[in-house]
Motif scaffolding. Sequence first.
Motif, PDB file in Angstrom:
ATOM      1  N   ALA A   1       0.818  -1.218   0.000  1.00 23.66           N
ATOM      2  CA  ALA A   1       0.000   0.000   0.000  1.00 23.66           C
ATOM      3  C   ALA A   1       0.848   1.262   0.000  1.00 23.66           C
ATOM      4  O   ALA A   1       0.336   2.342  -0.261  1.00 23.66           O
ATOM      5  N   PHE A   2       2.141   1.149   0.304  1.00 24.22           N
ATOM      6  CA  PHE A   2       3.008   2.324   0.385  1.00 24.22           C
ATOM      7  C   PHE A   2       4.012   2.321  -0.757  1.00 24.22           C
ATOM      8  O   PHE A   2       4.694   1.325  -1.010  1.00 24.22           O
ATOM      9  N   LEU A   3       4.114   3.474  -1.428  1.00 19.36           N
ATOM     10  CA  LEU A   3       5.114   3.606  -2.477  1.00 19.36           C
ATOM     11  C   LEU A   3       6.503   3.821  -1.886  1.00 19.36           C
ATOM     12  O   LEU A   3       7.516   3.558  -2.539  1.00 19.36           O
ATOM     13  N   GLU A   4       6.575   4.313  -0.659  1.00 16.91           N
ATOM     14  CA  GLU A   4       7.835   4.652  -0.029  1.00 16.91           C
ATOM     15  C   GLU A   4       7.851   4.114   1.395  1.00 16.91           C
ATOM     16  O   GLU A   4       6.808   3.753   1.944  1.00 16.91           O
ATOM     17  N   PRO A   5       9.049   4.033   2.017  1.00 20.80           N
ATOM     18  CA  PRO A   5       9.142   3.420   3.354  1.00 20.80           C
ATOM     19  C   PRO A   5       8.552   4.292   4.455  1.00 20.80           C
ATOM     20  O   PRO A   5       9.125   5.301   4.837  1.00 20.80           O
ATOM     21  N   MET A   6       7.411   3.891   4.953  1.00 20.43           N
ATOM     22  CA  MET A   6       6.756   4.553   6.083  1.00 20.43           C
ATOM     23  C   MET A   6       6.139   3.474   6.945  1.00 20.43           C
ATOM     24  O   MET A   6       5.596   2.490   6.441  1.00 20.43           O
ATOM     25  N   ASN A   7       6.227   3.646   8.240  1.00 14.80           N
ATOM     26  CA  ASN A   7       5.692   2.650   9.163  1.00 14.80           C
ATOM     27  C   ASN A   7       4.565   3.242   9.995  1.00 14.80           C
ATOM     28  O   ASN A   7       4.679   4.355  10.514  1.00 14.80           O
ATOM     29  N   LEU A   8       3.469   2.506  10.086  1.00 16.05           N
ATOM     30  CA  LEU A   8       2.379   2.854  10.982  1.00 16.05           C
ATOM     31  C   LEU A   8       2.294   1.779  12.063  1.00 16.05           C
ATOM     32  O   LEU A   8       2.329   0.585  11.762  1.00 16.05           O
ATOM     33  N   SER A   9       2.213   2.206  13.295  1.00 18.38           N
ATOM     34  CA  SER A   9       1.919   1.289  14.394  1.00 18.38           C
ATOM     35  C   SER A   9       0.426   1.423  14.687  1.00 18.38           C
ATOM     36  O   SER A   9      -0.017   2.469  15.178  1.00 18.38           O
ATOM     37  N   LEU A  10      -0.325   0.391  14.359  1.00 17.09           N
ATOM     38  CA  LEU A  10      -1.785   0.443  14.482  1.00 17.09           C
ATOM     39  C   LEU A  10      -2.243  -0.339  15.704  1.00 17.09           C
ATOM     40  O   LEU A  10      -1.912  -1.521  15.858  1.00 17.09           O
ATOM     41  N   GLU A  11      -2.989   0.314  16.571  1.00 19.80           N
ATOM     42  CA  GLU A  11      -3.626  -0.369  17.690  1.00 19.80           C
ATOM     43  C   GLU A  11      -5.030  -0.769  17.248  1.00 19.80           C
ATOM     44  O   GLU A  11      -5.848   0.088  16.901  1.00 19.80           O
ATOM     45  N   LEU A  12      -5.276  -2.068  17.237  1.00 18.91           N
ATOM     46  CA  LEU A  12      -6.535  -2.592  16.710  1.00 18.91           C
ATOM     47  C   LEU A  12      -7.372  -3.229  17.803  1.00 18.91           C
ATOM     48  O   LEU A  12      -6.842  -3.921  18.692  1.00 18.91           O
ATOM     49  N   ALA A  13      -8.666  -3.009  17.743  1.00 20.76           N
ATOM     50  CA  ALA A  13      -9.642  -3.763  18.514  1.00 20.76           C
ATOM     51  C   ALA A  13     -10.447  -4.548  17.486  1.00 20.76           C
ATOM     52  O   ALA A  13     -11.293  -3.973  16.794  1.00 20.76           O
ATOM     53  N   GLU A  14     -10.117  -5.831  17.350  1.00 20.27           N
ATOM     54  CA  GLU A  14     -10.614  -6.646  16.248  1.00 20.27           C
ATOM     55  C   GLU A  14     -10.179  -6.009  14.923  1.00 20.27           C
ATOM     56  O   GLU A  14      -9.004  -5.874  14.658  1.00 20.27           O
ATOM     57  N   GLU A  15     -11.105  -5.547  14.084  1.00 22.09           N
ATOM     58  CA  GLU A  15     -10.736  -4.963  12.782  1.00 22.09           C
ATOM     59  C   GLU A  15     -10.816  -3.440  12.786  1.00 22.09           C
ATOM     60  O   GLU A  15     -10.686  -2.809  11.743  1.00 22.09           O
ATOM     61  N   ARG A  16     -10.988  -2.852  13.967  1.00 19.57           N
ATOM     62  CA  ARG A  16     -11.148  -1.404  14.071  1.00 19.57           C
ATOM     63  C   ARG A  16      -9.875  -0.770  14.603  1.00 19.57           C
ATOM     64  O   ARG A  16      -9.286  -1.244  15.573  1.00 19.57           O
ATOM     65  N   VAL A  17      -9.436   0.336  13.947  1.00 19.15           N
ATOM     66  CA  VAL A  17      -8.234   1.045  14.393  1.00 19.15           C
ATOM     67  C   VAL A  17      -8.591   1.935  15.583  1.00 19.15           C
ATOM     68  O   VAL A  17      -9.425   2.840  15.455  1.00 19.15           O
TER      69      VAL A  17
ATOM     70  N   ALA B   1      -9.157  -2.575   6.780  1.00 14.50           N
ATOM     71  CA  ALA B   1      -9.203  -2.659   5.323  1.00 14.50           C
ATOM     72  C   ALA B   1      -9.148  -1.291   4.653  1.00 14.50           C
ATOM     73  O   ALA B   1      -8.740  -1.179   3.491  1.00 14.50           O
ATOM     74  N   ASP B   2      -9.541  -0.237   5.381  1.00 15.34           N
ATOM     75  CA  ASP B   2      -9.546   1.114   4.812  1.00 15.34           C
ATOM     76  C   ASP B   2      -8.218   1.843   4.986  1.00 15.34           C
ATOM     77  O   ASP B   2      -8.035   2.932   4.425  1.00 15.34           O
ATOM     78  N   VAL B   3      -7.295   1.287   5.744  1.00 15.63           N
ATOM     79  CA  VAL B   3      -6.018   1.967   6.010  1.00 15.63           C
ATOM     80  C   VAL B   3      -5.259   2.292   4.719  1.00 15.63           C
ATOM     81  O   VAL B   3      -4.801   3.429   4.540  1.00 15.63           O
ATOM     82  N   PRO B   4      -5.117   1.343   3.769  1.00 15.36           N
ATOM     83  CA  PRO B   4      -4.390   1.692   2.538  1.00 15.36           C
ATOM     84  C   PRO B   4      -5.040   2.835   1.755  1.00 15.36           C
ATOM     85  O   PRO B   4      -4.344   3.713   1.232  1.00 15.36           O
ATOM     86  N   VAL B   5      -6.373   2.826   1.654  1.00 10.70           N
ATOM     87  CA  VAL B   5      -7.074   3.869   0.909  1.00 10.70           C
ATOM     88  C   VAL B   5      -6.920   5.225   1.585  1.00 10.70           C
ATOM     89  O   VAL B   5      -6.659   6.239   0.926  1.00 10.70           O
ATOM     90  N   ILE B   6      -7.066   5.247   2.903  1.00 12.60           N
ATOM     91  CA  ILE B   6      -6.946   6.506   3.643  1.00 12.60           C
ATOM     92  C   ILE B   6      -5.525   7.051   3.529  1.00 12.60           C
ATOM     93  O   ILE B   6      -5.316   8.254   3.295  1.00 12.60           O
ATOM     94  N   ALA B   7      -4.535   6.180   3.678  1.00 11.66           N
ATOM     95  CA  ALA B   7      -3.139   6.622   3.575  1.00 11.66           C
ATOM     96  C   ALA B   7      -2.839   7.167   2.184  1.00 11.66           C
ATOM     97  O   ALA B   7      -2.199   8.212   2.029  1.00 11.66           O
ATOM     98  N   ALA B   8      -3.328   6.478   1.155  1.00 11.21           N
ATOM     99  CA  ALA B   8      -3.099   6.939  -0.217  1.00 11.21           C
ATOM    100  C   ALA B   8      -3.793   8.264  -0.488  1.00 11.21           C
ATOM    101  O   ALA B   8      -3.310   9.071  -1.291  1.00 11.21           O
TER     102      ALA B   8
END
Length: 357
Positions: A15-31, A339-346
């Motif tokens: 999902a990323f064209l360049e090196p970036m890291n996200l640390s995501l805290e998830l509750a099931e499938e919700r960020v 599932a929406d993380v890539p779209v939102i980041a882009a």
Amino acid sequence: MSRSMIIPFGPQHPAFLEPMNLSLELAEERVVAATVNIGYNHRGMEYALALDYKKTQYLVERVCGICSFHHSSAYCQTIETIFGIEAPPRAKIIRTIFMEMQRLTSHLLALGHIAEAAGYESLFMRSFAVREEIMRLLNRLTGSRVHYSVSIIGGVRTDISPAGEKDIFSVIQNLRPELTALRDVFLKDLTLVHRLAGAGKLSFTEAQDWCAVGPVARASGIKEDARLDGFAAYAELDFQPLVREEGDAFARTLIRAEECLQSLTLIEQCLSLLEPGELAVTAKKLPAGSAYSRVEAPRGELIYFLRTEDKKLSRLKIKTPASVNVPLLTEILKNSSLADVPVIAASIDPCICCTDR
């Protein structure tokens, strides 16, 4: 009752064209929360750029390949202020033409990236096919597809010939229906609209609080565009920023699609204003002083600050649009689905080259 967990997202991820890291805290499938971690691409650019002010006019283009011309133009504008000189009218118009052509290549890359993140491979390929036409045009005009080296201190080093003007006009005429059709897909395709609408919502107040710039800010209702300052030849053009109110991934996508069509119109206006004249004025001895200037890069406001002493640069500071838009992910990813993380980041068009430098 589910418990939260923290997962890494990047720095190497489809999902990323360049090196970036996200640390995501998830509750099931919700960020629940997100942290943006950068620094994987740091190159010490600001120190290197301050070593030789003449070489810097070419080196600044290497800060970022997607908005390279805006970097060189912002640098040249700033140092021209210190010199007390002004680029000739023809040079300003040529700079504006190349700025808008690079805005097209940048926005089309972002649109293709958003389409790919949403699962629309054919739309991704279509966006890049249109982008390729502009890249080839730029190659014919400057001899390069990415780093044009057109802007120099005092003006431009490359002219646009009558044949080049006809080439630009022809490409614009051919691309307008293509870009209109592309815009309509993002606007009207029900599945794609459903995928983007409501994702990564950023309100007007939140955009102000986070100091959002560029299409990200304008998609949240902020009528802010550095082109209104009239740098280069924008003061002579009929221009008003495009604004939407939704503040979501859909609005950010549509702003870029509409700005592509707007760029074609601005280039046409520039061609009508292009009169014979000088390309550059001579800059002699570099005086001591300091200055800053800003331009509207494709991702938003780009600011350069320079300080000179003893005939050389002593400080160069760059404020890039990505450096203020990328941290926004910590806000707009909250309560989204994984599932929406890539779209939102882009949708914010992150550029780690600009962010890390």
